[in-house]
Design an enzyme around this catalytic site. Sequence first.
Site, PDB file in Angstrom:
ATOM      1  N   GLU A 285      -5.352  -4.802  11.002  1.00  0.00           N
ATOM      2  CA  GLU A 285      -4.369  -3.734  11.123  1.00  0.00           C
ATOM      3  C   GLU A 285      -4.639  -2.933  12.395  1.00  0.00           C
ATOM      4  O   GLU A 285      -5.425  -1.967  12.361  1.00  0.00           O
ATOM      5  CB  GLU A 285      -4.456  -2.797   9.919  1.00  0.00           C
ATOM      6  CG  GLU A 285      -4.152  -3.446   8.593  1.00  0.00           C
ATOM      7  CD  GLU A 285      -3.547  -2.450   7.624  1.00  0.00           C
ATOM      8  OE1 GLU A 285      -2.423  -2.688   7.187  1.00  0.00           O
ATOM      9  OE2 GLU A 285      -4.182  -1.421   7.332  1.00  0.00           O
TER      10      GLU A 285
ATOM     11  N   GLU B 234      -6.849   4.943   7.896  1.00  0.00           N
ATOM     12  CA  GLU B 234      -6.692   6.360   7.506  1.00  0.00           C
ATOM     13  C   GLU B 234      -7.974   6.887   6.856  1.00  0.00           C
ATOM     14  O   GLU B 234      -8.335   8.048   7.026  1.00  0.00           O
ATOM     15  CB  GLU B 234      -5.468   6.508   6.582  1.00  0.00           C
ATOM     16  CG  GLU B 234      -4.168   6.364   7.367  1.00  0.00           C
ATOM     17  CD  GLU B 234      -2.996   5.829   6.579  1.00  0.00           C
ATOM     18  OE1 GLU B 234      -3.028   5.869   5.337  1.00  0.00           O
ATOM     19  OE2 GLU B 234      -2.030   5.358   7.217  1.00  0.00           O
TER      20      GLU B 234
ATOM     21  N   ASN C 145       0.863  -1.184   0.000  1.00  0.00           N
ATOM     22  CA  ASN C 145       0.000   0.000   0.000  1.00  0.00           C
ATOM     23  C   ASN C 145       0.897   1.232   0.000  1.00  0.00           C
ATOM     24  O   ASN C 145       1.459   1.600   1.032  1.00  0.00           O
ATOM     25  CB  ASN C 145      -0.897  -0.015   1.250  1.00  0.00           C
ATOM     26  CG  ASN C 145      -1.719   1.266   1.373  1.00  0.00           C
ATOM     27  OD1 ASN C 145      -1.838   2.031   0.415  1.00  0.00           O
ATOM     28  ND2 ASN C 145      -2.287   1.493   2.545  1.00  0.00           N
TER      29      ASN C 145
ATOM     30  N   LYS D  10       0.078   4.270  -0.444  1.00  0.00           N
ATOM     31  CA  LYS D  10      -0.596   5.497   0.030  1.00  0.00           C
ATOM     32  C   LYS D  10      -0.335   6.642  -0.961  1.00  0.00           C
ATOM     33  O   LYS D  10      -0.236   6.394  -2.151  1.00  0.00           O
ATOM     34  CB  LYS D  10      -0.161   5.825   1.455  1.00  0.00           C
ATOM     35  CG  LYS D  10      -0.192   4.607   2.372  1.00  0.00           C
ATOM     36  CD  LYS D  10      -0.034   4.945   3.804  1.00  0.00           C
ATOM     37  CE  LYS D  10       0.034   3.651   4.608  1.00  0.00           C
ATOM     38  NZ  LYS D  10      -0.020   3.867   6.036  1.00  0.00           N
TER      39      LYS D  10
ATOM     40  N   GLY E  62       2.411   2.423  10.860  1.00  0.00           N
ATOM     41  CA  GLY E  62       3.375   3.506  10.672  1.00  0.00           C
ATOM     42  C   GLY E  62       4.074   3.955  11.944  1.00  0.00           C
ATOM     43  O   GLY E  62       4.687   5.019  11.979  1.00  0.00           O
TER      44      GLY E  62
ATOM     45  N   HIS F  87      -9.545   1.198   5.241  1.00  0.00           N
ATOM     46  CA  HIS F  87      -8.237   1.454   5.860  1.00  0.00           C
ATOM     47  C   HIS F  87      -8.435   2.461   7.001  1.00  0.00           C
ATOM     48  O   HIS F  87      -9.254   3.376   6.895  1.00  0.00           O
ATOM     49  CB  HIS F  87      -7.257   1.998   4.815  1.00  0.00           C
ATOM     50  CG  HIS F  87      -5.851   2.040   5.327  1.00  0.00           C
ATOM     51  ND1 HIS F  87      -5.409   3.035   6.161  1.00  0.00           N
ATOM     52  CD2 HIS F  87      -4.798   1.194   5.146  1.00  0.00           C
ATOM     53  CE1 HIS F  87      -4.134   2.805   6.459  1.00  0.00           C
ATOM     54  NE2 HIS F  87      -3.742   1.702   5.860  1.00  0.00           N
TER      55      HIS F  87
ATOM     56  N   SER G 192       3.427  -1.895  10.590  1.00  0.00           N
ATOM     57  CA  SER G 192       4.874  -1.859  10.843  1.00  0.00           C
ATOM     58  C   SER G 192       5.583  -3.178  10.518  1.00  0.00           C
ATOM     59  O   SER G 192       6.534  -3.574  11.207  1.00  0.00           O
ATOM     60  CB  SER G 192       5.164  -1.439  12.284  1.00  0.00           C
ATOM     61  OG  SER G 192       4.722  -0.108  12.501  1.00  0.00           O
TER      62      SER G 192
HETATM   63  C1  PEP Z   1      -0.879   0.376   6.275  1.00  0.00           C
HETATM   64  O1  PEP Z   1      -0.988   1.584   6.159  1.00  0.00           O
HETATM   65  O2  PEP Z   1      -1.747  -0.381   5.825  1.00  0.00           O
HETATM   66  C2  PEP Z   1       0.297  -0.146   6.955  1.00  0.00           C
HETATM   67  C3  PEP Z   1       0.292  -1.383   7.352  1.00  0.00           C
HETATM   68  O3  PEP Z   1       1.336   0.736   7.123  1.00  0.00           O
HETATM   69  P1  PEP Z   1       2.772   0.414   7.781  1.00  0.00           P
HETATM   70  O4  PEP Z   1       3.253  -0.882   7.197  1.00  0.00           O
HETATM   71  O5  PEP Z   1       3.626   1.569   7.387  1.00  0.00           O
HETATM   72  O6  PEP Z   1       2.562   0.314   9.247  1.00  0.00           O
END
Ligand code: PEP
Length: 238
Positions: free
Chosen positions: A161, A94, A7, A9, A167, A92, A201
Site C-alpha cells: 500500500e 495510518e 477495510n 476504518k 485515500g 497499516h 485508491s
Molecule cells: C487503505 O486504507 O488500506 C486503503 C487502501 O484505502 P483506499 O482504498 O481508500 O485508498
Amino acid sequence: MNLIVANWKMNMLRAGARAYAEELGRRIGERELSVELSIAPPLTALDAVRDPRGRWSLAGQNVSSETEGAFTGEVSARQLADAGCRYVIVGHSERRRIFGEDGKVLAAKLAQVRSAGLTPIYCVGETQEERARNLSIATLTRQIETLAGDPPDRPLVLAYEPVWAIGTGNVATPGDCAAACRHLRSLLSNRRDLRLLYGGSVTPENAGAMQQSAGIDGFLIGGASLTVSSFAAIAGLA
Ligand code: PEP
C-alpha cells in the site's frame, strides 16, 4: 484464490453494517465465489457483519501487542479470534503514521496474531517523500525485516500500500506496482503460502487493469469498500 479485503476504518454504524451484509449476501446469492472475501469493520460492527453462511470472513483492523491485562481500550488477538475473525490488519500506514507504531511494536503484534491462530494482513508501503527520494525499495526492505521472527511456514497476506496512494485517488500504475511486488516476493521467497495484495485508491474502474498486469493476488480496499456496489464490482460480483 485471490483475496479481496474491505477495510472500513472508523466508518459505519451497526444498522448500516447490517444492511451492507444483507445486500452483499443477496448479490452473492447461491453462486460459488471465485475470490475470497473478508471484511474488516469497526469492532462494534463485527457481529452485524458476520455471515452465518461463511461467504466472507471477518478481519480485525488492529490488535494489541500485549496478550491480556490492564491495557484499557486495547483488543487482544485472542479476543479477535473469539469474535470470529480470521485475519488481522497489522502495520497499516495510518497506524504507523498517526499512532507511531514502529517495527518493534508491529513484530510484537504479529507474534500475538500468530499465537491466536489468526493470519496477519501485513501492510507495507513507501511515503511520497520516500518515493521522491528514490527510497521506495529501501523502505519496503526495512518494513519486511519486521517479519524476521514470523514463521515462514504459516500463511501470510502482505498488502503493498503506497502511502501516497491511500485515500488520494492517485492509484499506482500497474508497472510501479509490479516492480514493488517483484521486490517483495524476492524478499519473501522462503514463504510457502504468500498472497500479495495491492491497496491504494482501488476502484471498480481501475481494479481490472491492476489485477491483470501487476502480479497481485487481490486487493485491500478502503474508500471503495464502503459501498456494497463498488466492493462487489471489484470482487467481480456486479
Ligand atoms: C487503505 O486504507 O488500506 C486503503 C487502501 O484505502 P483506499 O482504498 O481508500 O485508498
